[in-house]
Design a protein around this motif. Structure first.
Motif, PDB file in Angstrom:
ATOM      1  N   MET A 145     -30.399 -20.572 -42.406  1.00 42.82           N
ATOM      2  CA  MET A 145     -29.416 -19.551 -42.069  1.00 42.82           C
ATOM      3  C   MET A 145     -28.157 -20.211 -41.515  1.00 42.82           C
ATOM      4  O   MET A 145     -28.168 -21.386 -41.132  1.00 42.82           O
ATOM      5  N   ILE A 146     -27.083 -19.417 -41.505  1.00 40.17           N
ATOM      6  CA  ILE A 146     -25.882 -19.832 -40.781  1.00 40.17           C
ATOM      7  C   ILE A 146     -25.590 -18.761 -39.741  1.00 40.17           C
ATOM      8  O   ILE A 146     -25.982 -17.601 -39.891  1.00 40.17           O
ATOM      9  N   ARG A 147     -24.911 -19.162 -38.677  1.00 38.02           N
ATOM     10  CA  ARG A 147     -24.549 -18.217 -37.629  1.00 38.02           C
ATOM     11  C   ARG A 147     -23.025 -18.131 -37.551  1.00 38.02           C
ATOM     12  O   ARG A 147     -22.328 -19.153 -37.628  1.00 38.02           O
ATOM     13  N   ILE A 148     -22.513 -16.928 -37.447  1.00 36.97           N
ATOM     14  CA  ILE A 148     -21.065 -16.719 -37.444  1.00 36.97           C
ATOM     15  C   ILE A 148     -20.466 -17.212 -36.137  1.00 36.97           C
ATOM     16  O   ILE A 148     -20.898 -16.820 -35.047  1.00 36.97           O
ATOM     17  N   ALA A 149     -19.456 -18.090 -36.263  1.00 41.32           N
ATOM     18  CA  ALA A 149     -18.685 -18.528 -35.093  1.00 41.32           C
ATOM     19  C   ALA A 149     -17.522 -17.578 -34.848  1.00 41.32           C
ATOM     20  O   ALA A 149     -17.260 -17.166 -33.721  1.00 41.32           O
ATOM     21  N   ARG A 150     -16.830 -17.223 -35.927  1.00 41.88           N
ATOM     22  CA  ARG A 150     -15.736 -16.258 -35.865  1.00 41.88           C
ATOM     23  C   ARG A 150     -15.423 -15.822 -37.290  1.00 41.88           C
ATOM     24  O   ARG A 150     -15.989 -16.352 -38.253  1.00 41.88           O
ATOM     25  N   VAL A 151     -14.541 -14.857 -37.427  1.00 41.92           N
ATOM     26  CA  VAL A 151     -14.163 -14.374 -38.754  1.00 41.92           C
ATOM     27  C   VAL A 151     -12.654 -14.477 -38.909  1.00 41.92           C
ATOM     28  O   VAL A 151     -11.899 -14.447 -37.933  1.00 41.92           O
ATOM     29  N   GLU A 152     -12.216 -14.599 -40.157  1.00 46.82           N
ATOM     30  CA  GLU A 152     -10.790 -14.669 -40.454  1.00 46.82           C
ATOM     31  C   GLU A 152     -10.159 -13.292 -40.267  1.00 46.82           C
ATOM     32  O   GLU A 152     -10.682 -12.286 -40.760  1.00 46.82           O
ATOM     33  N   PRO A 153      -9.028 -13.218 -39.562  1.00 49.15           N
ATOM     34  CA  PRO A 153      -8.335 -11.919 -39.425  1.00 49.15           C
ATOM     35  C   PRO A 153      -7.962 -11.354 -40.793  1.00 49.15           C
ATOM     36  O   PRO A 153      -7.520 -12.078 -41.690  1.00 49.15           O
ATOM     37  N   GLY A 154      -8.162 -10.057 -40.959  1.00 48.07           N
ATOM     38  CA  GLY A 154      -7.817  -9.396 -42.206  1.00 48.07           C
ATOM     39  C   GLY A 154      -8.802  -9.602 -43.333  1.00 48.07           C
ATOM     40  O   GLY A 154      -8.574  -9.140 -44.457  1.00 48.07           O
ATOM     41  N   SER A 155      -9.907 -10.275 -43.072  1.00 47.47           N
ATOM     42  CA  SER A 155     -10.893 -10.567 -44.116  1.00 47.47           C
ATOM     43  C   SER A 155     -11.907  -9.435 -44.237  1.00 47.47           C
ATOM     44  O   SER A 155     -11.932  -8.490 -43.445  1.00 47.47           O
ATOM     45  N   ILE A 156     -12.773  -9.552 -45.235  1.00 43.54           N
ATOM     46  CA  ILE A 156     -13.863  -8.589 -45.414  1.00 43.54           C
ATOM     47  C   ILE A 156     -14.756  -8.591 -44.177  1.00 43.54           C
ATOM     48  O   ILE A 156     -15.153  -7.531 -43.680  1.00 43.54           O
ATOM     49  N   ALA A 157     -15.080  -9.772 -43.663  1.00 38.58           N
ATOM     50  CA  ALA A 157     -15.933  -9.863 -42.474  1.00 38.58           C
ATOM     51  C   ALA A 157     -15.277  -9.187 -41.275  1.00 38.58           C
ATOM     52  O   ALA A 157     -15.962  -8.547 -40.456  1.00 38.58           O
ATOM     53  N   ALA A 158     -13.948  -9.312 -41.161  1.00 40.93           N
ATOM     54  CA  ALA A 158     -13.243  -8.651 -40.059  1.00 40.93           C
ATOM     55  C   ALA A 158     -13.274  -7.138 -40.228  1.00 40.93           C
ATOM     56  O   ALA A 158     -13.470  -6.386 -39.260  1.00 40.93           O
ATOM     57  N   ASP A 159     -13.088  -6.664 -41.465  1.00 39.94           N
ATOM     58  CA  ASP A 159     -13.142  -5.218 -41.724  1.00 39.94           C
ATOM     59  C   ASP A 159     -14.519  -4.647 -41.406  1.00 39.94           C
ATOM     60  O   ASP A 159     -14.640  -3.503 -40.960  1.00 39.94           O
ATOM     61  N   LEU A 160     -15.554  -5.464 -41.626  1.00 39.67           N
ATOM     62  CA  LEU A 160     -16.921  -5.027 -41.329  1.00 39.67           C
ATOM     63  C   LEU A 160     -17.276  -5.211 -39.852  1.00 39.67           C
ATOM     64  O   LEU A 160     -18.373  -4.824 -39.432  1.00 39.67           O
ATOM     65  N   ASP A 161     -16.356  -5.812 -39.103  1.00 38.81           N
ATOM     66  CA  ASP A 161     -16.552  -6.047 -37.667  1.00 38.81           C
ATOM     67  C   ASP A 161     -17.805  -6.880 -37.411  1.00 38.81           C
ATOM     68  O   ASP A 161     -18.592  -6.588 -36.504  1.00 38.81           O
ATOM     69  N   LEU A 162     -17.983  -7.944 -38.218  1.00 39.11           N
ATOM     70  CA  LEU A 162     -19.138  -8.815 -38.037  1.00 39.11           C
ATOM     71  C   LEU A 162     -18.927  -9.655 -36.780  1.00 39.11           C
ATOM     72  O   LEU A 162     -17.926 -10.368 -36.659  1.00 39.11           O
ATOM     73  N   PRO A 163     -19.853  -9.627 -35.837  1.00 39.02           N
ATOM     74  CA  PRO A 163     -19.635 -10.301 -34.556  1.00 39.02           C
ATOM     75  C   PRO A 163     -20.034 -11.769 -34.593  1.00 39.02           C
ATOM     76  O   PRO A 163     -20.874 -12.203 -35.399  1.00 39.02           O
ATOM     77  N   ALA A 164     -19.435 -12.545 -33.710  1.00 39.24           N
ATOM     78  CA  ALA A 164     -19.891 -13.915 -33.499  1.00 39.24           C
ATOM     79  C   ALA A 164     -21.345 -13.896 -33.051  1.00 39.24           C
ATOM     80  O   ALA A 164     -21.769 -13.023 -32.299  1.00 39.24           O
ATOM     81  N   GLY A 165     -22.114 -14.849 -33.545  1.00 41.61           N
ATOM     82  CA  GLY A 165     -23.530 -14.922 -33.198  1.00 41.61           C
ATOM     83  C   GLY A 165     -24.436 -14.260 -34.206  1.00 41.61           C
ATOM     84  O   GLY A 165     -25.653 -14.490 -34.187  1.00 41.61           O
ATOM     85  N   LEU A 166     -23.870 -13.423 -35.096  1.00 46.07           N
ATOM     86  CA  LEU A 166     -24.680 -12.795 -36.138  1.00 46.07           C
ATOM     87  C   LEU A 166     -25.156 -13.864 -37.119  1.00 46.07           C
ATOM     88  O   LEU A 166     -24.371 -14.691 -37.575  1.00 46.07           O
ATOM     89  N   ALA A 167     -26.438 -13.868 -37.449  1.00 46.39           N
ATOM     90  CA  ALA A 167     -26.996 -14.835 -38.389  1.00 46.39           C
ATOM     91  C   ALA A 167     -27.001 -14.248 -39.792  1.00 46.39           C
ATOM     92  O   ALA A 167     -27.421 -13.098 -39.986  1.00 46.39           O
ATOM     93  N   VAL A 168     -26.532 -15.009 -40.762  1.00 50.59           N
ATOM     94  CA  VAL A 168     -26.617 -14.631 -42.169  1.00 50.59           C
ATOM     95  C   VAL A 168     -27.820 -15.339 -42.752  1.00 50.59           C
ATOM     96  O   VAL A 168     -27.867 -16.577 -42.820  1.00 50.59           O
ATOM     97  N   LEU A 169     -28.836 -14.527 -43.155  1.00 50.68           N
ATOM     98  CA  LEU A 169     -30.098 -15.084 -43.618  1.00 50.68           C
ATOM     99  C   LEU A 169     -30.139 -15.269 -45.123  1.00 50.68           C
ATOM    100  O   LEU A 169     -30.613 -16.299 -45.617  1.00 50.68           O
TER     101      LEU A 169
END
Length: 425
Positions: A1-25
């Motif tokens: 897995m990877i764990r989110i450190a941060r998301v790019e402003p204006g990106s899909i991940a930002a629009d989804l409000d994916l938080p830091a610490g969320l693991a992508v399995l």
């Protein structure tokens, strides 16, 4: 897995409000082992992303997007694959004692993922069977390979790793799998130079399209790894290496329309010759590995002089390493004539690594500060942006803000080609 450190402003991940610490399995049912898997699997237009919160709660995200548009996830750093070689010329071994620099600078990486994503040179000596499978499955091409020598006994003598003698089989395996290679030779006197270099050049050239380019870089020793008896190349040895490179370049230009073999600017300087200019390097982007940096800077400044307006009376000082000093002094004169500014270049001896290390990107913050204190008055100070990491820290952990604080009321700016800062004044 990877764990989110941060998301790019204006990106899909930002629009989804994916938080830091969320693991992508998983993405589309495929396990995400690291940032390379994320890069590879997020390219699809229709994604099912299985994620997990730190609490253990899982969620399934369904995303429709244009093909190849990234999600905008910036993951926490991957665990780096370490080097298993014992090269006496290893630059990491040439670092000062560990309390002098931040910890990541003492990591000897030899990671094929970084080779594909960022152009790091690798030796292929630590690849497991599953790594080879992944290289071919994900088409990780091109890779950047430190060949050094194609004679097995010579490469073994350099890398001190029994696996290193298999370089020809490894290159064959990559070629059979359709993986292109940018090859590198770090040229060491009395090891892989002379006839050994000629044989390596010819062997790699005979592999035709499988070897996309060959770079020849003179060994760089520091005050910390020169002690066991290593030495740098003499001018005559550099000229001999350039002659070998020129011979294959003449053949490559006639047969392939490109030079194929590229000697680093530093090899020219150590030979007592002027760097060759960017046309010599064709369209190859090898600057990040020290090949063509001086030539590229010269051309960038020349091409952007027209962007500069009047700067009458402005005192500009440019700090650089010893190898770039003469070139930068000439560029300073051209900038001064164009703008009316008082422009000077200061070539600095590296006190952290020793005088044999002459590149601007390896100058610590303390050397920049000392040069500016002793260099007289200035309004604007410029230095190579490569001397800073992504957190604006120099090698000795001095921050850019700390350097600026020493010179209140004056501008101290990292720069790509000096014109980038001066054109905005």
């Amino acid at each position: 897995m990877i764990r989110i450190a941060r998301v790019e402003p204006g990106s899909i991940a930002a629009d989804l409000d994916l938080p830091a610490g969320l693991a992508v399995l998983e993405i589309n049912g495929r396990p995400i082992r690291d940032s390379l898997d994320l890069l590879f699997h997020q390219a699809e237009p229709s994604l099912q992303v299985l994620a997990e919160r730190p609490s253990g709660e899982r969620l399934l995200l369904e995303i429709e997007k244009p093909t190849d548009e990234p999600l905008g996830i910036i993951p926490e750093p991957d665990k780096i694959r370490r080097c298993t070689n014992a090269c006496p010329f290893c630059f990491v071994k040439g670092n000062p004692r560990k309390d002098k620099l931040r910890a990541p600078l003492y990591v000897k990486d030899d990671d094929y993922r970084l080779s594909f994503m960022h152009g790091h040179y690798i030796t292929l000596t630590n690849l497991r069977s599953e790594d080879w499978d992944r290289i071919f499955e994900q088409r990780l091409s091109p890779l950047y390979v430190s060949v050094h020598a194609t004679e097995p006994e010579i490469r073994l003598a350099m890398l001190k790793n029994p696996r290193s003698a298999n370089i020809n089989q490894d290159l064959d395996r990559l070629a059979d799998g359709g993986i292109l290679v940018h090859a590198q030779v770090v040229l060491c006197p009395d090891l892989n130079d002379g006839d050994h270099l000629t044989r390596t050049i010819e062997n790699l050239y005979d592999r035709r399209e499988a070897i996309r380019s060959l770079s020849i870089v003179p060994v760089g020793l520091t005050a910390w790894n020169a002690a066991p008896g290593g030495r740098t190349l003499e001018p005559a040895e550099c000229r001999a290496a350039l002659a070998a490179a020129d011979a294959i370049r003449e053949r490559a230009l006639a047969e392939r329309g490109q030079g194929w073999c590229y000697a680093a600017d530093e090899l020219y300087l150590q030979a007592g010759l002027a760097p060759p200019g960017t046309a010599y390097f064709d369209d190859q982007d090898l600057e990040s590995n020290g090949v063509g940096a001086i030539s590229s800077l010269t051309d960038r400044v020349a091409g952007r002089l027209e962007d500069l307006g009047p700067l009458d009376g402005c005192r500009v000082v440019a700090v650089t390493g010893a190898s770039m000093g003469p070139t930068l002094a000439g560029l300073a004169d051209r900038i001064a004539r164009r703008t009316g500014a008082d422009v000077s270049a200061v070539a600095v001896e590296n006190t952290l690594y020793g005088p044999m290390v002459t590149t601007a990107g390896l100058l610590p913050g303390a050397d920049h500060a000392k040069a500016l204190r002793e260099g007289g008055g200035f309004d604007v100070a410029l230095f190579s942006g490569q001397a800073l990491n992504d957190d604006d820290l120099f090698l000795d952990d001095m921050s850019l803000s700390e350097l600026r604080a020493e010179f209140p009321g004056r501008r101290v700016e990292p720069s790509h080609d000096f014109v980038d800062v001066l054109s905005g004044l």
